[in-house]
Design an enzyme around this catalytic site. Structure first.
Site: not given
Length: 488
Positions: A341, A479
């Site tokens: 991430y 997402h």
């Protein structure tokens, strides 16, 4: 002409007499002018409007010039009178034909010698409307033979009226089906907004990504492969509470081997509880949680395949890279898998310098070290829309985190130029497919998104990629998941 060749003839004396009554009743003005009891002359004296009204009541065609309407009405009278008797039929037909011939000749002569009277002025107006011609008067310089030819054409047109009506009915049926198809398509667009090419300045050859039509067929039975999925869940605990989400259902639908997660936002103490909510069969899970800021960031890898080894972070102990829970690496037989991430540059681009000068460079070096022994699959939310095709509004986001020139250049220099391949872009060079839609303006409904999630692979195994795909129909986060099928 026999009745068999006149589709609209009515073999009924009562109707024939009724027609005559209608003609007489609707022809009072012109009839008084002519002052004749001859039916043929009565018809000749009728206006275009009266002729059409009479024909319409008899169920006959009402299109055409006045002479055509007169001919249709005269021939209809003849065909009706033929049914009285065989002897009378011959006499009436002969009389009608002679009368018709005389009337036609007289009509031609009258048109050549004088201007039209009030009734014929109405006819000329109708002809002018139909033809839309610049001529003010119709020159009647045609022969009797030509007039008869026009009569024949009129009857032919009338004879084709029924078939034309049938065609129109069929056309209406088809139009109805097309309309229903359009409604289905419109409904599909509303339920599948990702199929819309949403971009401020799309190039000519770009297409919207549609997983229903753009994915390759499954690999042949027995082909050795691995299926990996990745998803920024934007808070795993909140996602697991949604009735619409089930990790078990997702696993059954996609049958993945490995699932990578980003932005789990869970703490170390929550890991065991969260594991219980995940589906059976994925017994190997590895979690990296933020220790610098609780309930922040966090990554994980959940697998049905037992890895050879697991690493957390990049090995830079104490750095921001490893205390925010942003990297988990698992080693399998033929490759390393990194779930990451990447830090967002933040509001006002406060972390832009850290992002491009420290994070990207450190991750790039870490990957190159791993590649010395095995190829690498780097996946997750990389927080960069690399090209203009990867974002709905490139011009309006030049200084937005994730699309700055600095971030895009760093993405290229530290990853793509170092030998990693963007698998989705390689498979779909001119296809627009987003993986992120902000909550703030409801942009998912209009497909105004960004492509921030990737599968980057070492060039040495890029040819083994069977499919790199997006699943835009999966909700529960800002997402959506993406997937990779890699032949081994």
């Amino acid at each position: 002409m026999s009745n068999a060749t006149t589709p609209f003839s009515i073999n009924n004396n009562t109707k024939g007499k009724e027609m005559m009554k209608v003609a007489a009743a609707t022809d009072q003005n012109c009839h008084q002018t002519v002052g004749s009891k001859d039916p043929q002359k009565e018809i000749e004296a009728m206006t275009v409007q009266e002729l059409r009204a009479t024909l319409r009541k008899l169920g006959l065609p009402v299109k055409g010039l006045k002479q055509e309407l007169i001919s249709a009405l005269q021939l209809h009278m003849d065909s009706n009178l033929q049914g009285e008797s065989s002897g009378a039929e011959t006499k009436e037909t002969t009389s009608s034909t002679l009368s018709e011939s005389v009337t036609i000749k007289r009509k031609i002569r009258n048109k050549e010698e004088s201007t039209e009277d009030d009734c014929n002025s109405s006819e000329a107006y109708g002809e002018k409307r139909v033809k839309q011609s610049t001529e003010k008067k119709l020159k009647a310089k045609v022969s009797s033979k030509a007039i008869l030819s026009e009569q024949h054409k009129s009857l032919t047109k009338a004879g084709k009226q029924k078939s034309r009506l049938k065609e129109e009915e069929a056309s209406l049926t088809i139009s109805s089906k097309v309309l229903k198809t359009d409604e289905i398509i419109s409904s599909s667009v509303q339920s599948e907004p990702w199929t819309v090419l949403a971009h401020k300045k799309p190039e000519k050859d770009w297409k919207a990504y549609n997983p229903k039509t753009m994915r390759p067929p499954p690999l042949p039975e027995g082909t050795k492969s691995v299926k990996i999925m990745t998803w920024n869940v934007n808070g795993l605990r909140a996602l697991l509470k949604l009735e619409s989400f089930s990790a078990l259902q997702l696993a059954q639908r996609e049958n993945f081997d490995v699932l990578c997660l980003q932005e789990t936002k869970i703490q170390v103490k929550d890991v065991e509880e969260v594991k219980k909510a995940l589906s059976d069969g994925y017994d190997h899970s590895f979690w990296s949680c933020s220790v610098s800021k609780l309930g922040y960031s966090g990554t994980a890898i959940i697998s049905r395949i037992k890895p050879l080894s697991v690493r957390y972070g990049t090995g830079h102990s104490g750095s921001d890279h490893d205390i925010e829970g942003r990297i988990v690496t698992t080693e399998f037989d033929s490759f390393y898998l990194i779930s990451t991430y990447v830090p967002n540059s933040g509001d006002g681009l406060k972390r832009l310098s850290y992002r491009i000068e420290e994070w990207d460079r450190t991750l790039s070096k870490y990957i190159k070290e791993l590649e010395k022994t095995k190829p690498v699959v780097l996946t997750g939310d990389l927080n960069c829309a690399h090209e203009e095709i990867d974002i709905y509004n490139p011009a309006g986001n030049k200084r937005s985190a994730g699309f700055t020139i600095e971030e895009r250049q760093s993405f290229r220099e530290n990853f793509l130029d170092k030998g990693l391949v963007d698998t989705f872009r390689k498979q779909h060079p001119g296809v627009l497919g987003y993986t992120y839609w902000g909550y703030r303006h409801g942009t998912r409904k209009t497909n105004k998104g960004w492509r921030l999630d990737y599968f980057l692979v070492s060039e040495s195994i890029s040819a083994n990629v069977h499919d790199s795909y997006i699943l835009p129909d999966i909700n529960g986060s800002d997402h959506c998941p993406i997937g990779l099928i890699l032949k081994l």
